[in-house]
Design an enzyme around this catalytic site. Structure first.
Site, PDB file in Angstrom:
ATOM      1  N   ASN A 245      -3.979   4.722  -2.563  1.00 45.12           N
ATOM      2  CA  ASN A 245      -3.375   5.073  -1.800  1.00 45.12           C
ATOM      3  C   ASN A 245      -2.247   5.237  -3.205  1.00 45.12           C
ATOM      4  O   ASN A 245      -1.859   6.410  -3.471  1.00 45.12           O
ATOM      5  CB  ASN A 245      -2.400   4.385  -0.613  1.00 45.12           C
ATOM      6  CG  ASN A 245      -1.928   2.953  -1.218  1.00 45.12           C
ATOM      7  OD1 ASN A 245      -2.471   1.818  -1.972  1.00 45.12           O
ATOM      8  ND2 ASN A 245      -0.887   2.753  -0.342  1.00 45.12           N
TER       9      ASN A 245
ATOM     10  N   LYS B 291     -11.622  -3.731 -10.518  1.00 41.09           N
ATOM     11  CA  LYS B 291     -12.172  -2.402  -8.582  1.00 41.09           C
ATOM     12  C   LYS B 291     -11.728  -1.532  -8.615  1.00 41.09           C
ATOM     13  O   LYS B 291     -11.052  -2.332  -7.051  1.00 41.09           O
ATOM     14  CB  LYS B 291     -13.093  -3.728  -7.774  1.00 41.09           C
ATOM     15  CG  LYS B 291     -14.293  -2.544  -6.928  1.00 41.09           C
ATOM     16  CD  LYS B 291     -13.950  -2.958  -5.811  1.00 41.09           C
ATOM     17  CE  LYS B 291     -14.845  -1.579  -4.432  1.00 41.09           C
ATOM     18  NZ  LYS B 291     -14.605  -0.341  -4.856  1.00 41.09           N
ATOM     19  N   PRO B 292     -11.314  -0.152  -8.657  1.00 39.14           N
ATOM     20  CA  PRO B 292     -10.960   0.831  -7.926  1.00 39.14           C
ATOM     21  C   PRO B 292     -10.917   1.481  -6.231  1.00 39.14           C
ATOM     22  O   PRO B 292     -12.557   0.894  -6.663  1.00 39.14           O
ATOM     23  CB  PRO B 292     -10.712   1.432  -9.273  1.00 39.14           C
ATOM     24  CG  PRO B 292     -11.913   1.762  -9.650  1.00 39.14           C
ATOM     25  CD  PRO B 292     -12.522   0.462  -9.629  1.00 39.14           C
TER      26      PRO B 292
ATOM     27  N   PRO C 202     -13.241   3.519  -4.482  1.00 36.69           N
ATOM     28  CA  PRO C 202     -14.157   4.312  -4.037  1.00 36.69           C
ATOM     29  C   PRO C 202     -13.840   5.470  -3.555  1.00 36.69           C
ATOM     30  O   PRO C 202     -14.112   6.777  -4.528  1.00 36.69           O
ATOM     31  CB  PRO C 202     -15.054   4.062  -2.882  1.00 36.69           C
ATOM     32  CG  PRO C 202     -14.352   2.796  -2.153  1.00 36.69           C
ATOM     33  CD  PRO C 202     -13.376   2.639  -2.827  1.00 36.69           C
TER      34      PRO C 202
ATOM     35  N   GLY D 185      -4.581  -4.551  -0.729  1.00 31.17           N
ATOM     36  CA  GLY D 185      -4.424  -4.113   0.414  1.00 31.17           C
ATOM     37  C   GLY D 185      -4.791  -4.708   1.568  1.00 31.17           C
ATOM     38  O   GLY D 185      -3.909  -5.303   1.859  1.00 31.17           O
TER      39      GLY D 185
ATOM     40  N   GLU E 267      -1.455  -8.562  -1.905  1.00 31.37           N
ATOM     41  CA  GLU E 267      -0.346  -7.890  -1.231  1.00 31.37           C
ATOM     42  C   GLU E 267      -0.855  -6.972  -0.552  1.00 31.37           C
ATOM     43  O   GLU E 267      -1.909  -6.112  -0.469  1.00 31.37           O
ATOM     44  CB  GLU E 267       0.178  -7.030  -2.922  1.00 31.37           C
ATOM     45  CG  GLU E 267       1.563  -6.609  -1.984  1.00 31.37           C
ATOM     46  CD  GLU E 267       0.964  -4.728  -2.103  1.00 31.37           C
ATOM     47  OE1 GLU E 267       1.313  -4.631  -0.702  1.00 31.37           O
ATOM     48  OE2 GLU E 267       0.787  -4.116  -2.675  1.00 31.37           O
ATOM     49  N   LEU E 268      -0.546  -7.690   0.858  1.00 36.10           N
ATOM     50  CA  LEU E 268      -1.325  -7.266   1.969  1.00 36.10           C
ATOM     51  C   LEU E 268      -0.890  -6.506   2.741  1.00 36.10           C
ATOM     52  O   LEU E 268      -0.052  -5.508   2.367  1.00 36.10           O
ATOM     53  CB  LEU E 268      -1.641  -8.840   2.698  1.00 36.10           C
ATOM     54  CG  LEU E 268      -2.064  -9.497   2.132  1.00 36.10           C
ATOM     55  CD1 LEU E 268      -2.609 -10.584   2.990  1.00 36.10           C
ATOM     56  CD2 LEU E 268      -3.528  -9.040   1.497  1.00 36.10           C
TER      57      LEU E 268
ATOM     58  N   CYS F 198       2.520   0.853   1.958  1.00 37.57           N
ATOM     59  CA  CYS F 198       2.161  -0.221   2.748  1.00 37.57           C
ATOM     60  C   CYS F 198       3.831  -0.482   2.853  1.00 37.57           C
ATOM     61  O   CYS F 198       4.206  -1.370   3.826  1.00 37.57           O
ATOM     62  CB  CYS F 198       1.332  -1.480   1.787  1.00 37.57           C
ATOM     63  SG  CYS F 198       2.134  -1.369   0.187  1.00 37.57           S
TER      64      CYS F 198
ATOM     65  N   GLU G 134       0.653  -0.633  11.947  1.00 38.18           N
ATOM     66  CA  GLU G 134       0.485  -0.578  10.748  1.00 38.18           C
ATOM     67  C   GLU G 134       0.192   1.546  10.744  1.00 38.18           C
ATOM     68  O   GLU G 134      -1.229   1.955  10.658  1.00 38.18           O
ATOM     69  CB  GLU G 134       0.308  -0.467   9.432  1.00 38.18           C
ATOM     70  CG  GLU G 134       0.573  -0.112   8.322  1.00 38.18           C
ATOM     71  CD  GLU G 134       0.819  -0.812   6.349  1.00 38.18           C
ATOM     72  OE1 GLU G 134       0.570  -0.750   5.635  1.00 38.18           O
ATOM     73  OE2 GLU G 134      -0.703  -1.865   6.988  1.00 38.18           O
TER      74      GLU G 134
END
Length: 462
Positions: free
Chosen positions: A134, A157-158, A160, A210, A232-233, A266, A366
């Protein structure tokens, strides 16, 4: 033959690029390289690291138009938002370029004259990061910048859905002289990469942004080798509109919070709790403004709402709207879609739901989409109870012109980030992170470099 995956434009479904998938051997090789590079990078002077970070920042600004266009193509957000994110992301690099020179130690007065006691700070080691789609640039730089500033090496690791921005950012870092083995990227299946990162003995820290379930899994996997973790969730942000609120200000900031990036953030407002005495006035003004928002591809002039990132996200949003409607919610705006699964694009028109009740899924899950549910309260303690009634504690917002009421609300909200008359509190110089199941650690601000540092105590006999 090298395996690849497709990166498509979520506004059109068109193929942008095929990206090579890293094998496990290739991932392990890159980890070995950042491990070897750590020994020299961590011994580079803070001044030199600062200069290289500042050069990376300048290179991003120089390439702002290119990065923004790339981000809009793979993410779908309006071009203006992408341009803003490039500046925001570069701001983290600029900030931590300065913080690199402010990693201080201290001396401790000894209890005897034949000792000297020193405390020093040093880099924690090679860092592995996993970031979401995002905010393809900002989620990377607010991890990479403090890591490199502290003397850590870094592998990313970004997501996909949006790897191209990450690849370009790393290329720009290399172009300005940051050694290739100091900052690397990998593209592969998330589960595979997560296991490699968390089990590899050379990785000393995991930084993840994520979902909460994935974050919990990474924490469990990291426990075996006692890695440092920053998480950071998820969030489920309440937005309280008090009876003493400035209605115009509340509407303006609620729009900004709720609908930025099509509600796919988020920290966006997920539940609007409005005092019953002003509910009609607020709802009318808010609904009117929402109805005027333009939906379409992010490259079109005046577009405020781009596409939802993929079918999974679209299906969740539709399910929440349908659940709320089946339980009595009234649609005041939106509630309609322009989607084609075969062609690969999913647009949700910005939606306002009224008469929302606590038994609706949208009040507990969410949304990650452009849907604003409105409910009412009568007493402020009721609003605070509803706001806190969630396992998450990332961001919360409230609007009031009464400073006594405001202090009371701020002190009783159990959230890591609180916006008082402010729908956009995030800033590079401020700590970002949540309480409860919304995460561990902080990013940004003077706190942001701390997770990348170890403390060493040295006792010297003389």
């Amino acid at each position: 033959m090298t395996e690849t995956f497709d990166v498509t434009n979520p506004a059109t479904g068109e193929l942008i690029e095929k990206v090579a998938i890293d094998s496990e051997e290739a991932i392990n090789d890159k980890i070995e390289k950042i491990h070897q590079a750590f020994h020299s990078w961590s011994r580079t002077s803070a001044t030199e690291r600062s200069k290289l970070l500042r050069a990376w920042h300048d290179k991003m600004i120089e390439n702002k138009a290119e990065l923004a266009a790339l981000m809009t193509a793979e993410n779908g957000k309006p071009l203006k938002e992408s341009e803003g994110e490039v500046l925001y992301a570069a701001g983290y690099i600029e900030w931590f370029a300065e913080e690199a020179k402010r990693v201080y130690g201290r001396t401790i007065p000894a209890s005897t004259t034949d000792k000297r006691m020193l405390v020093t700070r040093e880099a924690v080691g090679p860092v592995a990061a996993i970031t979401p789609w995002n905010f393809p640039a900002a989620m990377i730089t607010r991890k990479a910048a403090p890591a490199l500033a502290a003397g850590c090496t870094f592998i990313i690791k970004p997501a996909p859905d949006t790897p191209l921005t990450a690849i370009r950012l790393v290329e720009l870092a290399h172009e300005v002289g940051i050694p290739e083995d100091v900052i690397q990227y990998v593209n592969a299946d998330g589960e595979t990469v997560g296991k490699i990162f968390t089990k590899h003995p050379h990785i000393r820290k995991i930084s993840f942004t994520g979902s909460t379930p994935v974050g919990k899994l990474l924490m469990k996997q990291s426990a075996d080798s006692v890695k440092h973790v920053s998480m950071e969730l998820g969030g489920h942000a309440p937005l309280i509109v008090d009876e003493y609120a400035d209605i115009d200000r509340a509407v303006k900031h609620a729009l900004a919070s709720k609908f930025r990036n099509a509600g796919q953030t988020c920290v966006c407002a997920n539940r609007l709790l409005v005092h019953e005495s002003i509910k009609d006035e607020f709802t009318a003004a808010f609904t009117k403004a929402v109805s005027e928002m333009k939906v379409g591809p992010g490259t079109e002039e005046g577009v405020a709402i781009g596409p939802v990132i993929n079918k999974k996200g679209f299906d969740k949003i539709v399910a929440q709207i349908d659940d709320a409607k089946s339980k009595g919610a009234k649609v005041l705006a939106g509630g309609t879609y322009n989607a084609d699964a075969d062609k690969g694009y999913f647009f949700v028109n910005p939606t306002v739901l009224d008469q929302v009740t606590d038994d609706m899924n949208i009040m507990h899950e969410e949304t990650f989409g452009p849907v604003a549910p409105i409910t009412t309260y009568t007493e402020i303690d009721e609003a605070i109870r509803l706001a806190n009634d969630t396992p998450f504690g990332l961001a919360a917002y409230f609007f009031t012109e009464n400073y006594r009421r405001g202090l009371y609300i701020a002190e009783n909200l159990k959230y890591g980030i609180v916006g008082w008359n402010d729908g956009g509190p995030s800033a590079v110089q401020a700590p970002f992170g949540g309480m409860k199941e919304s995460g561990v650690g902080r990013e940004g601000g003077i706190e942001g470099i701390e997770p990348y540092l170890e403390t060493k105590y040295i006792s010297i006999g003389i």
